[in-house]
Design an enzyme around this catalytic site. Structure first.
Site, PDB file in Angstrom:
ATOM      1  N   TYR A 186      18.614  41.145  57.817  1.00 27.28           N
ATOM      2  CA  TYR A 186      19.395  42.261  57.278  1.00 27.28           C
ATOM      3  C   TYR A 186      20.691  41.742  56.659  1.00 27.28           C
ATOM      4  CZ  TYR A 186      22.390  46.386  57.132  1.00 27.28           C
ATOM      5  OH  TYR A 186      23.248  47.380  56.726  1.00 27.28           O
TER       6      TYR A 186
ATOM      7  N   GLN B  30      36.680  51.118  55.359  1.00 31.73           N
ATOM      8  CA  GLN B  30      35.816  51.271  54.186  1.00 31.73           C
ATOM      9  C   GLN B  30      35.118  52.623  54.220  1.00 31.73           C
ATOM     10  OE1 GLN B  30      32.181  51.044  54.658  1.00 31.73           O
ATOM     11  NE2 GLN B  30      31.793  51.566  52.522  1.00 31.73           N
TER      12      GLN B  30
ATOM     13  N   THR C 190      33.941  52.106  48.544  1.00 32.73           N
ATOM     14  CA  THR C 190      32.774  51.419  47.987  1.00 32.73           C
ATOM     15  C   THR C 190      32.042  52.337  47.021  1.00 32.73           C
ATOM     16  OG1 THR C 190      32.522  50.050  49.965  1.00 32.73           O
ATOM     17  CG2 THR C 190      30.599  50.269  48.538  1.00 32.73           C
TER      18      THR C 190
ATOM     19  N   ARG D  16      15.515  46.589  49.549  1.00 33.37           N
ATOM     20  CA  ARG D  16      15.593  45.286  50.210  1.00 33.37           C
ATOM     21  C   ARG D  16      14.247  44.979  50.856  1.00 33.37           C
ATOM     22  NH1 ARG D  16      21.360  47.268  52.644  1.00 33.37           N
ATOM     23  NH2 ARG D  16      22.376  47.463  50.603  1.00 33.37           N
TER      24      ARG D  16
ATOM     25  N   HIS E 210      27.932  43.625  45.848  1.00 37.20           N
ATOM     26  CA  HIS E 210      27.474  43.967  47.201  1.00 37.20           C
ATOM     27  C   HIS E 210      26.680  42.809  47.810  1.00 37.20           C
ATOM     28  CE1 HIS E 210      27.706  47.812  49.497  1.00 37.20           C
ATOM     29  NE2 HIS E 210      26.866  47.176  50.289  1.00 37.20           N
TER      30      HIS E 210
ATOM     31  N   ARG F  47      22.906  42.761  47.277  1.00 37.41           N
ATOM     32  CA  ARG F  47      22.108  43.670  48.095  1.00 37.41           C
ATOM     33  C   ARG F  47      21.816  45.001  47.408  1.00 37.41           C
ATOM     34  NH1 ARG F  47      21.971  42.777  53.435  1.00 37.41           N
ATOM     35  NH2 ARG F  47      22.397  44.941  54.049  1.00 37.41           N
TER      36      ARG F  47
END
EC number: 1.1.-.-
Length: 381
Positions: A24, A127, A155, A164, A275, A278
């Site tokens: 991950y 964040q 973000t 992913r 990112h 990702r």
């Protein structure tokens, strides 16, 4: 095993953390081309060695948004960071605090704001994603402010989750994921005891506190997919400013025009970031995106860069390309998964030592001295 670099921590984490959590952090989206490019593009930039200059007094510190940092880096927000070590966000925050750099708590952390903030002395950063539930966003901002968080990292490159594929193979998502995770726990007994048993609850702390019910790891991906808001626009910054008066940094900028918009809409900083490879595979690496962005807005807004930084030399490269500071994500997660708080502290020490060597041998006494002239682009030779 002997630890001498961040790559050693990656291998140590791979051995200690079950595959669904290791991959991950380690993986990227689709074919992982951008993930690889983030690293290789930095490797293709050589440092220009300069000698016979008095480097007896060298200073790696900077001031950012009124805060003194011992080195130009911030620990980046990482979702579910508390699954890499027992109450992992607390341990990582304490490590950053002890080494004089900020820690950024993710919206989707395991430990809630109210658990992490009292565990450290310096204010942490927080964040935030744009989510469909504006009530949650308002609640999170109010809680972050009440906890003394100093800087908001907004973000903007996740209006929808990236695909992913590696997560499907590892057990983070995909068929029979719950059974696969349990079986992986049996083959990683230290993690199963330290995190799986002693690290409970395994819930998204900030979300669960707001919802009044537990949102666990099994619900993690689904909750994010359901709540990310594709209607995100620059107007959301104006809405956020109603609830946040402190420094605000926009994370996920790769284009000079977006950087100019960030200045126009009153952001205090940007993070040049894809990112960590990702989200959208095939985009520019941060190292390639950074110079034109710096040309467009340097001096008008603080520029932070992440994605692909694997050692202290990479920090120097990013600074020479135009960044004022950097963020570390995977590097600290590997160290956290391998050795908890002590691992993160040691990783920061390693990066700082590597920075000092690079600054000495490129004849840059301070961070402000590091300019593009310190670099040679090997791809152009």
């Amino acid at each position: 095993m002997i630890i001498s670099s961040a790559s050693d921590y990656r291998e140590a984490a791979r051995r200690r953390v079950p595959p669904f959590m290791f991959h991950y952090a380690d993986g990227g989206s689709y074919a992982e081309q951008t993930l690889a490019r983030n690293v290789s593009d930095l490797e293709n930039i050589a440092l220009r060695q300069r000698v016979l200059k008095d480097m007896s007094e060298l200073d790696t510190s900077i001031e950012l948004f009124g805060e003194k940092l011992s080195m130009p880096t911030i620990l980046a927000p990482v979702g579910a960071c508390g699954m890499y070590a027992r109450r992992g966000e607390v341990q990582a925050a304490q490590a950053a605090d002890n080494k004089g750099v900020p820690f950024t708590l993710s919206t989707v952390s395991i430990c809630p704001i109210e658990e992490v903030a009292p565990a450290i002395k310096r204010p942490m950063w927080f964040q935030l994603y744009v989510l469909k539930d504006r009530g949650f966003m308002k609640n999170a901002l109010e809680r972050a402010k009440a906890a003394g968080c100093s800087t908001l990292v907004f973000t903007v490159d996740m209006p929808t989750p990236g695909a992913r594929y590696r997560d499907m193979h590892s057990g983070m998502s995909g068929p029979y994921k719950e059974i696969r995770r349990v079986l992986q726990g049996f083959t990683h007994p230290f993690w199963a005891y330290d995190v799986g048993i002693k690290g409970k609850p395994h819930t998204l702390g900030n979300v669960s506190t707001y919802m009044g019910r537990q949102i666990g790891l099994d619900d993690y991906i689904g909750w994010l997919t359901e709540n990310f808001d594709p209607s995100i626009s620059w107007k959301d910054l104006e809405w956020i400013r109603e609830f946040w008066e402190g420094p605000m940094v926009i994370k996920g900028i790769l284009d000079p025009e977006d950087a100019k918009d960030a200045v126009r809409f009153g952001a205090d900083g940007i993070v040049v970031s894809n990112h960590g490879g990702r989200q959208l595979d095939g985009v520019l690496s941060s190292a390639r995106a950074l110079p034109p962005i710096a040309d467009a807005v340097k001096g008008d807004i603080k520029i932070i860069a992440d994605s692909g930084i694997r050692n202290g030399l990479d920090i120097v490269r990013m600074l020479a390309l135009g960044a004022d500071a950097t963020m570390l994500g995977r590097a600290f997660v590997y160290a956290l998964g391998a050795a908890g708080r002590q691992g993160v502290e040691n990783m920061l020490d390693i990066f700082k030592k590597e920075m000092r060597v690079a600054m000495t041998l490129t004849s840059n006494r301070t961070i402000a001295d590091i300019k593009p002239e310190a670099l040679v682009d090997l791809s152009k030779l």
